[in-house]
Design a protein around this motif. Structure first.
Motif, mmCIF file in Angstrom:
data_model
loop_
_atom_site.group_PDB
_atom_site.id
_atom_site.type_symbol
_atom_site.label_atom_id
_atom_site.label_comp_id
_atom_site.label_asym_id
_atom_site.label_seq_id
_atom_site.Cartn_x
_atom_site.Cartn_y
_atom_site.Cartn_z
ATOM 1 N N ALA A 315 0.857 -1.188 0.000
ATOM 2 C CA ALA A 315 0.000 0.000 0.000
ATOM 3 C C ALA A 315 0.893 1.238 0.000
ATOM 4 O O ALA A 315 1.309 1.711 1.064
ATOM 5 N N GLU A 317 0.290 4.254 -0.402
ATOM 6 C CA GLU A 317 -0.264 5.420 0.279
ATOM 7 C C GLU A 317 -0.133 5.321 1.796
ATOM 8 O O GLU A 317 -0.274 6.325 2.510
ATOM 9 N N ASN A 318 0.169 4.125 2.319
ATOM 10 C CA ASN A 318 0.325 3.941 3.754
ATOM 11 C C ASN A 318 1.684 4.466 4.213
ATOM 12 O O ASN A 318 2.637 4.538 3.440
ATOM 13 N N GLU A 319 1.775 4.830 5.472
ATOM 14 C CA GLU A 319 3.025 5.404 5.998
ATOM 15 C C GLU A 319 4.186 4.427 5.901
ATOM 16 O O GLU A 319 5.304 4.807 5.556
#
Length: 337
Positions: A315, A317-319
């Motif tokens: 992902a 977009e995840n940190e």
């Protein structure tokens, strides 16, 4: 002509006396240098460099590294033989192993908490990732252990100074030293000051690179508390400040706030880098791309037990770059529905 001869004669006498004085000083310094230990020489060089820095306002990072390097070398040179003496005794070895066991236990627990905070499952299901998390935390624990040792050393030196001053009127000039050891009191004071200086320098360095991040939360509550305490101590001052003092105080407060803010930001970045490195390790090495349990294409799994799996998907977009979900194991033996 007579005046010229008198001036020359006076010059020769002054020059001769000056050479004698320099020769005496040189002989005295060489005698002093030969009578002190290697650690005392390191403390002397570090103190001389500190005086040069104070009087000539030397602002050089390399200069400070060399200065604190001399001090640290002297501390290690005096500490290591005593450590080996303690290690060679049975009670000392038991105490050292107990301290290391306590530190290792805390480090393992911290590594387990880091794995759990990322995956949401127990670190027992990810043994390799647990070990990797421990490796990531080694620098921080090394600095903390070093600081604890230096603080303990300062307490021992302070007690030593107290007893040395207490017993000095009774003719006791030295404790736990060889008969030829000289400048006991001044060396003990220098040792205490430089131990404190090295501890503070290591603490600042650890904060600047973010090595103390796992020993504090990600919020800024501690930072706000420190800033509030600083402001409160300034406001509660009973002595009125002049304009120059107020300006210096304001500048010092701004520097302290900037230093704390920068250390906090670097700690957060260091913590984020740790989490990203651990998440990548889990996905690339711990998780399996193929499993008896069905899972979507492009995801990887870790079998928690016969009925549950940890499903990992990329992902961006995840940190940390990945998402973790616990799913039921759908296999031919249990059922695909």
């Amino acid at each position: 002509m007579e005046t010229t001869n008198e001036i020359r004669s006076t010059y020769r006498k002054v020059k001769k006396q000056g050479n004698r004085l320099l020769l005496k000083r040189r002989i005295g310094f060489l005698r002093f240098w030969g009578n002190v230990t290697f650690a005392q020489r390191c403390y002397f060089l570090a103190t001389a460099m500190l005086l040069l820095q104070l009087f000539f306002d030397v602002n050089s990072g390399l200069f400070e590294v060399v200065m604190f390097g001399f001090a640290l070398t002297g501390i290690v040179n005096e500490t290591w033989p005593r450590f080996m003496t303690l290690w060679n005794s049975l009670p000392g070895k038991a105490a050292i192993l107990f301290i290391y066991a306590v530190i290792a236990n805390f480090a393992l627990a911290s590594a387990s908490g880091l794995v759990n905070s990322i995956t949401g499952v127990s670190a027992g299901a990810l043994p390799y990732s647990h070990n990797f998390a421990l490796i990531l935390m080694v620098p921080g624990w090394f600095f903390v252990t070093t600081l604890m040792a230096l603080v303990g050393g300062m307490l021992v030196i302070f007690i030593y100074l107290f007893f040395l001053l207490l017993l000095k009127p009774f003719g006791v000039q030295r404790l736990w030293h060889k008969p030829g050891y000289r400048f006991v009191l001044s060396t003990a004071v220098a040792r205490f000051v430089w131990t404190l200086g090295v501890a503070l320098q290591l603490c600042v360095l650890a904060g600047q690179v973010g090595l103390l991040s796992e020993f504090g939360g990600d919020n800024s509550s501690q930072l706000i508390t420190i800033e509030n305490e600083t402001e409160k101590s300034i406001e509660d001052s009973e002595v009125p400040l002049t304009e120059e003092q107020a300006g210096n105080t304001s500048e010092l407060e701004a520097d302290l706030t900037a230093l704390l803010t920068d250390a906090k930001q670097k700690s957060v970045r260091y913590k984020k880098t740790q989490r990203q490195a651990l998440a990548s390790f889990i996905y690339e090495f711990e998780a399996d791309s193929r499993s008896r349990c069905a899972h979507p294409e492009g995801t990887r799994v870790i079998e928690l037990n016969d009925y549950e799996i940890l499903q990992i998907a990329q992902a961006p977009e995840n940190e940390i770059g990945y998402t973790y979900t616990v799913e039921p194991c759908r296999s031919a033996a249990i059922g695909l529905d």
